[in-house]
Write a protein that holds these residues in place. Structure first.
Motif, mmCIF file in Angstrom:
data_model
loop_
_atom_site.group_PDB
_atom_site.id
_atom_site.type_symbol
_atom_site.label_atom_id
_atom_site.label_comp_id
_atom_site.label_asym_id
_atom_site.label_seq_id
_atom_site.Cartn_x
_atom_site.Cartn_y
_atom_site.Cartn_z
ATOM 1 N N ARG A 21 0.805 -1.383 -0.027
ATOM 2 C CA ARG A 21 0.079 -0.096 0.028
ATOM 3 C C ARG A 21 0.847 1.487 0.336
ATOM 4 O O ARG A 21 1.811 1.333 0.557
ATOM 5 C CB ARG A 21 -0.802 0.246 1.210
ATOM 6 C CG ARG A 21 -0.170 -0.178 2.574
ATOM 7 C CD ARG A 21 -1.140 -0.302 3.723
ATOM 8 N NE ARG A 21 -1.884 -1.325 3.549
ATOM 9 C CZ ARG A 21 -2.987 -1.535 4.185
ATOM 10 N NH1 ARG A 21 -3.597 -0.726 5.277
ATOM 11 N NH2 ARG A 21 -3.852 -2.926 4.189
ATOM 12 N N GLY A 22 0.528 2.198 -0.766
ATOM 13 C CA GLY A 22 1.216 3.775 -0.962
ATOM 14 C C GLY A 22 1.967 3.579 -2.047
ATOM 15 O O GLY A 22 2.077 4.731 -2.419
ATOM 16 N N ARG A 54 -1.419 2.794 -4.943
ATOM 17 C CA ARG A 54 -1.667 4.152 -4.526
ATOM 18 C C ARG A 54 -3.465 4.365 -4.708
ATOM 19 O O ARG A 54 -3.687 5.167 -5.336
ATOM 20 C CB ARG A 54 -1.084 5.218 -5.042
ATOM 21 C CG ARG A 54 -0.837 6.237 -4.192
ATOM 22 C CD ARG A 54 0.179 7.297 -4.879
ATOM 23 N NE ARG A 54 0.234 8.675 -4.295
ATOM 24 C CZ ARG A 54 -0.664 9.651 -4.629
ATOM 25 N NH1 ARG A 54 -1.675 9.338 -5.287
ATOM 26 N NH2 ARG A 54 -0.619 10.700 -3.976
ATOM 27 N N PRO A 110 -6.003 8.955 -2.100
ATOM 28 C CA PRO A 110 -4.907 9.206 -1.400
ATOM 29 C C PRO A 110 -4.357 10.664 -1.369
ATOM 30 O O PRO A 110 -3.599 11.153 -0.652
ATOM 31 C CB PRO A 110 -3.814 8.269 -2.346
ATOM 32 C CG PRO A 110 -4.656 7.897 -3.560
ATOM 33 C CD PRO A 110 -5.929 8.085 -3.232
ATOM 34 N N TRP A 143 -3.153 7.208 4.435
ATOM 35 C CA TRP A 143 -1.931 7.060 4.821
ATOM 36 C C TRP A 143 -1.677 6.727 6.263
ATOM 37 O O TRP A 143 -0.783 6.747 6.711
ATOM 38 C CB TRP A 143 -1.011 8.423 4.463
ATOM 39 C CG TRP A 143 -1.128 8.855 3.111
ATOM 40 C CD1 TRP A 143 -2.102 9.611 2.626
ATOM 41 C CD2 TRP A 143 -0.488 8.112 1.965
ATOM 42 N NE1 TRP A 143 -1.750 9.701 1.310
ATOM 43 C CE2 TRP A 143 -1.103 8.691 0.773
ATOM 44 C CE3 TRP A 143 0.452 6.943 2.132
ATOM 45 C CZ2 TRP A 143 -0.572 8.332 -0.654
ATOM 46 C CZ3 TRP A 143 1.010 6.842 0.786
ATOM 47 C CH2 TRP A 143 0.724 7.495 -0.402
ATOM 48 N N GLU A 176 2.090 11.718 3.369
ATOM 49 C CA GLU A 176 2.619 11.052 2.526
ATOM 50 C C GLU A 176 4.049 11.208 2.043
ATOM 51 O O GLU A 176 4.495 12.535 2.266
ATOM 52 C CB GLU A 176 1.959 11.016 1.121
ATOM 53 C CG GLU A 176 2.610 10.360 -0.110
ATOM 54 C CD GLU A 176 1.687 10.579 -1.317
ATOM 55 O OE1 GLU A 176 0.803 11.545 -1.466
ATOM 56 O OE2 GLU A 176 2.264 9.730 -2.341
ATOM 57 N N THR A 197 5.699 6.258 0.263
ATOM 58 C CA THR A 197 5.167 5.579 1.628
ATOM 59 C C THR A 197 4.758 6.502 2.703
ATOM 60 O O THR A 197 4.614 7.865 2.188
ATOM 61 C CB THR A 197 6.458 4.637 2.297
ATOM 62 O OG1 THR A 197 5.972 3.815 3.151
ATOM 63 C CG2 THR A 197 7.486 5.841 2.785
ATOM 64 N N SER A 198 4.072 5.893 3.624
ATOM 65 C CA SER A 198 3.414 6.863 4.752
ATOM 66 C C SER A 198 4.575 7.117 5.872
ATOM 67 O O SER A 198 5.224 6.738 6.136
ATOM 68 C CB SER A 198 2.279 6.046 5.395
ATOM 69 O OG SER A 198 2.741 4.978 6.269
#
Ligand SMILES: *[C@@H]1O[C@H](CO)[C@@H](O)[C@H](O)[C@H]1NC(C)=O
Ligand SMILES: *[C@@H]1O[C@H](CO)[C@@H](O)[C@H](O)[C@H]1NC(C)=O
Ligand SMILES: *[C@@H]1O[C@H](CO)[C@@H](O)[C@H](O)[C@H]1NC(C)=O
Ligand SMILES: *[C@@H]1O[C@H](CO)[C@@H](O)[C@H](O)[C@H]1NC(C)=O
Length: 392
Positions: free
Chosen positions: A108-109, A114, A121, A128, A222, A280-281
């Motif tokens: 995820r991300g 996404r 997002p 996130w 993010e 990524t978060s």
């Protein structure tokens, strides 16, 4: 320093930048997963996997004749493409040539994951709100189940790099029934404990909470963030007087400081820049930061009050590595400042079923060398192929 010497230094570095990064770059800089797979002779199928909490992940499949499917999982800020960037000399193409049935996941991300059934997002910070904990608890098992269902097999083999190993430790300790679905886990640069980080990673970790405060205050969930403009480093023009010359100088200094031209050549460095980092978060990095500062491989620390509500106690629970009973091979680089030899030894002590603890032969082997180094075919792939063969 006198002005003249400054000028000389400036022109020296600019000349160096120009020679390091010529304007003619490989088309691989701009090819995506399917583009690269096709170019190197092993076209990929694209599948979509939906997690129970709504994330839509792209899963790539390069079909092969061998019976047991093989699943690859990337590291933090990375994506499926990384395992392909070396083209003919990449892990994926090597495995495909050996006829493995290859599945490459996305967490995820990243740009291949996404998406969400409800959340946007770009607008919903809730998208996130996850770390490697959720990636391990949802993305990984959903991906595994999808592969097993699609192939009608009872188990698969797994190769993870960095965070791609952390999510296995999270899943297999939290849902131990998944141990039966994995025949062998090859852990490249395994990350659970971060007790022995070396500079500059350790330094970054010390200032981590400050950076986090800043990011939170500015609503940055993010990373990298649209709120802080980051120049695009791919497709630069590095000739003297060209519009990008300042960036080129920065890049030349950065490259010479952190990379070894013998193992990551300038031409290949440009390809990396076309693909890395993926997004990524913030919470993922915060979680890793907590693990380093608390010296415990544990769930996310929400602070005493919320921990009590969530976990029923003031401190976050630790992931119990003794429940990770799957056959595991640990491959470690002696110059890896993130997944250090000492921390890998801690993992080895706790895991009940370590089939190999392997220090990479070249002394200077580091974290990224497991996916990008130019002599992986000499030092890494034979070990991987032997393991896959032995535990078939
Ligand atoms: C990859 O690139 C090709 C050509 O630009 C495009 O058609 C395709 O949709 C891309 N695939 C993914 C998964 O992004
Ligand atoms: C983040 O997700 C958790 C569930 O994992 C939820 O309890 C929490 O309220 C969420 N936080 C925010 C800020 O949305
Ligand atoms: C399992 O695979 C079959 C086709 O191979 C598909 O029809 C079915 O929806 C899949 N089930 C799940 C739970 O993904
Ligand atoms: C990742 O973040 C950067 C910086 O905010 C952004 O420009 C880019 O569009 C993001 N990637 C994707 C695939 O959306």
């Amino acid at each position: 320093m006198k002005l003249t010497s400054l000028c000389i230094l400036y022109f020296c570095v600019l000349t160096k930048a120009t020679s390091l990064f010529p304007s003619v770059v490989s088309e691989d800089v701009n090819l995506n997963f399917t583009g690269l797979a096709k170019k190197y002779g092993h076209p990929a199928e694209e599948h979509k996997v939906v997690t129970e909490d709504g994330y839509i992940l792209t899963l790539f499949h390069i079909p092969g004749k061998r019976t047991t499917p093989l699943l690859l999982m990337h590291g933090t800020g990375d994506h499926a493409e990384s395992f392909l960037l070396r083209g003919e000399k990449s892990l994926i193409i090597t495995l495909a040539e050996a006829n493995y049935d290859i599945w490459v996941g996305n967490l995820r991300g990243n740009k291949y994951a996404r998406r969400h059934v409800k959340l946007n997002p770009d607008e919903d910070p809730e998208f996130w709100n996850y770390s490697f904990h959720e990636a391990g608890l949802y993305d990984l098992p959903t991906t595994i189940d999808y592969v097993l269902n699609a192939t009608r097999k009872g188990n698969l083999k797994m190769i993870g790099h960095s965070q791609g190993t952390t999510i296995n430790f999270v899943l297999l300790s939290s849902k131990p029934e998944y141990n039966d679905k994995i025949k062998l886990l090859i852990a490249l640069a395994p990350v659970a404990f971060l007790n022995n980080l070396a500079p500059p990673v350790s330094t970054l970790c010390e200032v981590g909470p400050l950076i986090d405060e800043f990011s939170k205050r500015h609503g940055i969930e993010e990373l990298p963030s649209k709120k802080i403009p980051v120049p695009k480093f791919n497709n630069l023009e590095c000739r003297g007087g060209s519009k990008d010359h300042v960036l080129c100088i920065f890049l030349a200094v950065f490259y010479s400081t952190f990379f070894d031209a013998k193992t990551i050549e300038p031409d290949f460095f440009q390809i990396i820049l076309g693909h890395y980092p993926g997004n990524t978060s913030r919470k993922t990095l915060v979680h890793y930061n907590q693990i380093a500062l608390r010296k415990k491989f544990s769930s996310f620390d929400y602070g005493v009050e919320e921990n009590f509500q969530r976990y029923g106690k003031g401190l976050p629970p630790e992931y119990d590595l003794q429940k990770v009973t799957v056959k595991t091979a640990l491959l470690i680089g002696r110059e890896d400042r993130l997944a250090t030899v000492k921390d890998a030894e801690l993992i080895r002590k706790l895991l009940p079923n370590v089939v190999l603890f392997h220090l990479m032969k070249p002394k200077m082997w580091n974290h990224i060398d497991f996916i990008w180094r130019n002599d992986m075919n000499v030092y890494l792939f034979p070990t991987i192929l032997k393991l896959l063969e032995k535990y078939d």
